[in-house]
Design a protein around this motif. Structure first.
Motif, PDB file in Angstrom:
ATOM      1  N   LYS A 194      -9.361  -5.946   4.540  1.00  0.00           N
ATOM      2  CA  LYS A 194      -8.477  -5.014   5.342  1.00  0.00           C
ATOM      3  C   LYS A 194      -9.390  -3.857   5.501  1.00  0.00           C
ATOM      4  CE  LYS A 194      -3.928  -6.301   3.906  1.00  0.00           C
ATOM      5  NZ  LYS A 194      -2.760  -5.496   3.241  1.00  0.00           N
ATOM      6  N   LEU A 246       0.815  -1.374  -0.079  1.00  0.00           N
ATOM      7  CA  LEU A 246       0.144  -0.081   0.004  1.00  0.00           C
ATOM      8  C   LEU A 246       0.908   1.195  -0.077  1.00  0.00           C
ATOM      9  CD1 LEU A 246      -3.101   1.006   0.139  1.00  0.00           C
ATOM     10  CD2 LEU A 246      -2.694   1.121   2.761  1.00  0.00           C
ATOM     11  N   TYR A 303      -5.984  -7.325  -0.726  1.00  0.00           N
ATOM     12  CA  TYR A 303      -6.534  -6.241   0.277  1.00  0.00           C
ATOM     13  C   TYR A 303      -7.808  -6.415   0.799  1.00  0.00           C
ATOM     14  CZ  TYR A 303      -2.748  -3.078  -1.843  1.00  0.00           C
ATOM     15  OH  TYR A 303      -1.567  -2.514  -2.450  1.00  0.00           O
ATOM     16  N   TRP A 304      -8.650  -6.942  -0.010  1.00  0.00           N
ATOM     17  CA  TRP A 304      -9.898  -7.389   0.527  1.00  0.00           C
ATOM     18  C   TRP A 304      -9.717  -8.093   2.105  1.00  0.00           C
ATOM     19  CZ3 TRP A 304     -10.908 -10.232  -4.748  1.00  0.00           C
ATOM     20  CH2 TRP A 304     -11.565  -9.115  -5.445  1.00  0.00           C
ATOM     21  N   ARG A 364      -6.790   0.100   1.958  1.00  0.00           N
ATOM     22  CA  ARG A 364      -7.032  -0.374   0.509  1.00  0.00           C
ATOM     23  C   ARG A 364      -6.927   0.730  -0.858  1.00  0.00           C
ATOM     24  NH1 ARG A 364     -12.611  -3.134   0.023  1.00  0.00           N
ATOM     25  NH2 ARG A 364     -13.212  -2.064   2.308  1.00  0.00           N
ATOM     26  N   PRO A 388      -9.167  -3.094  -5.083  1.00  0.00           N
ATOM     27  CA  PRO A 388      -9.726  -3.281  -3.783  1.00  0.00           C
ATOM     28  C   PRO A 388     -10.911  -2.495  -3.332  1.00  0.00           C
ATOM     29  CG  PRO A 388      -7.484  -3.184  -3.830  1.00  0.00           C
ATOM     30  CD  PRO A 388      -7.959  -2.902  -5.345  1.00  0.00           C
ATOM     31  N   ASP A 404     -11.148   0.123   5.227  1.00  0.00           N
ATOM     32  CA  ASP A 404     -11.098   0.943   4.037  1.00  0.00           C
ATOM     33  C   ASP A 404      -9.932   1.811   3.858  1.00  0.00           C
ATOM     34  OD1 ASP A 404     -13.668  -0.069   3.543  1.00  0.00           O
ATOM     35  OD2 ASP A 404     -14.605   1.614   3.978  1.00  0.00           O
TER      36      ASP A 404
END
Length: 283
Positions: free
Chosen positions: A81, A36, A78-79, A86, A110, A83
């Motif tokens: 995690k 990220l 990322y799913w 992402r 994401p 908001d």
């Protein structure tokens, strides 16, 4: 002109410039890094908080993105995690003019696959937007505060809303959506929920909607207006995981007491008028 040949290219944030033709050749995949830190919040999207886009064009003009290649948002990394942790938007243009996006695929971002924000004269033609039906917050295409956007011949199959007009600071005007197929876990065509200004003089035609909780949903909750909008020759077959489905849904409400609307308690309710439905087939 920048040509991306076949192959998988792992990247951090990509910034588009004016007078650019980005050609994604067949078999080319621009894949977002799972790190990220390579996607800083973009200053052009500061009002949206922590929006971290993959590909972004901000304040540019005369941009064309085309070809049979793919933008892959690496959603599975990322799913699950929060908001804020992402990527938001696989591809977004903000404050731009004269943009064309043709034939590419955007998949598995994401959050939010594609966005058109405060732009003029944008064409989206033959684009595929896909994410699993159970993927969180994967809106297909958000159109925000923009004029003269034309969306045609697109396939959208996502885990949240399909085509989502949002109106924050200026009216959406002359939005044309034609000859598209949409499947979504929530609203296939969903107005709002941001509706501080509104939308007018627009047409949705020759659209097939399947397996969606809402076929056409007009949410008016922030005091704006929807007017002079036509829905022609649209086939709606609702479905999905939700216990109740709504082929056509319209609601005027007030969210003045929501956290982002403090101080708006004296605002009048919004309006929905001059909406026509012709040739709607619901099954």
């Amino acid at each position: 002109t920048v040509v991306v040949p076949a192959g998988t290219w792992d990247l951090g944030q990509v910034t588009l410039v004016s007078n650019l033709r980005l050609h994604l050749a067949g078999g080319a995949v621009l894949r977002a890094s799972p790190d990220l830190a390579q996607f800083p919040p973009h200053p052009a999207l500061h009002e949206s908080g922590t929006h971290r886009p993959f590909l972004i064009g901000a304040g540019v003009e005369n941009v064309e993105i085309f070809g049979l290649g793919t933008i892959d948002g690496s959603g599975p990394a990322y799913w699950g995690k929060e908001d804020r942790d992402r990527i938001r938007f696989g591809l977004i243009v903000q404050g731009c003019r004269n943009v064309k996006v043709r034939d590419i695929t955007v998949r598995d971002t994401p959050m939010f696959l594609m966005g058109i924000m405060h732009c003029d004269n944008v064409v989206v033609d033959g684009v595929t937007l896909t994410a699993p039906a159970d993927s969180p917050n994967t809106d297909g295409l958000q159109v925000i505060d923009s004029h003269d956007v034309r969306i045609s011949n697109c396939l959208i199959s996502v885990g949240d809303d399909g085509i989502v007009p949002k109106m924050r600071k200026r009216m959406i005007e002359r939005l044309l959506v034609n000859n598209c197929r949409i499947s979504s876990d929530d609203g296939a065509i969903k107005f709002g929920t941001r509706s501080q200004t509104g939308m007018r003089d627009s047409l949705f035609s020759n659209i097939t909607i399947t397996n969606s909780r809402y076929g056409i949903a007009l949410f008016m909750i922030h005091g704006g207006v929807y007017e002079n909008i036509r829905f022609d020759n649209i086939r709606i077959a609702t479905g999905g995981r939700h216990p109740r489905h709504y082929p056509i849904f319209a609601d005027i409400d007030d969210r003045a007491n929501s956290p982002d609307q403090q101080g708006a308690q004296n605002r009048p309710l919004g309006r929905i008028h001059g909406i026509s439905f012709d040739g709607i087939d619901i099954s």
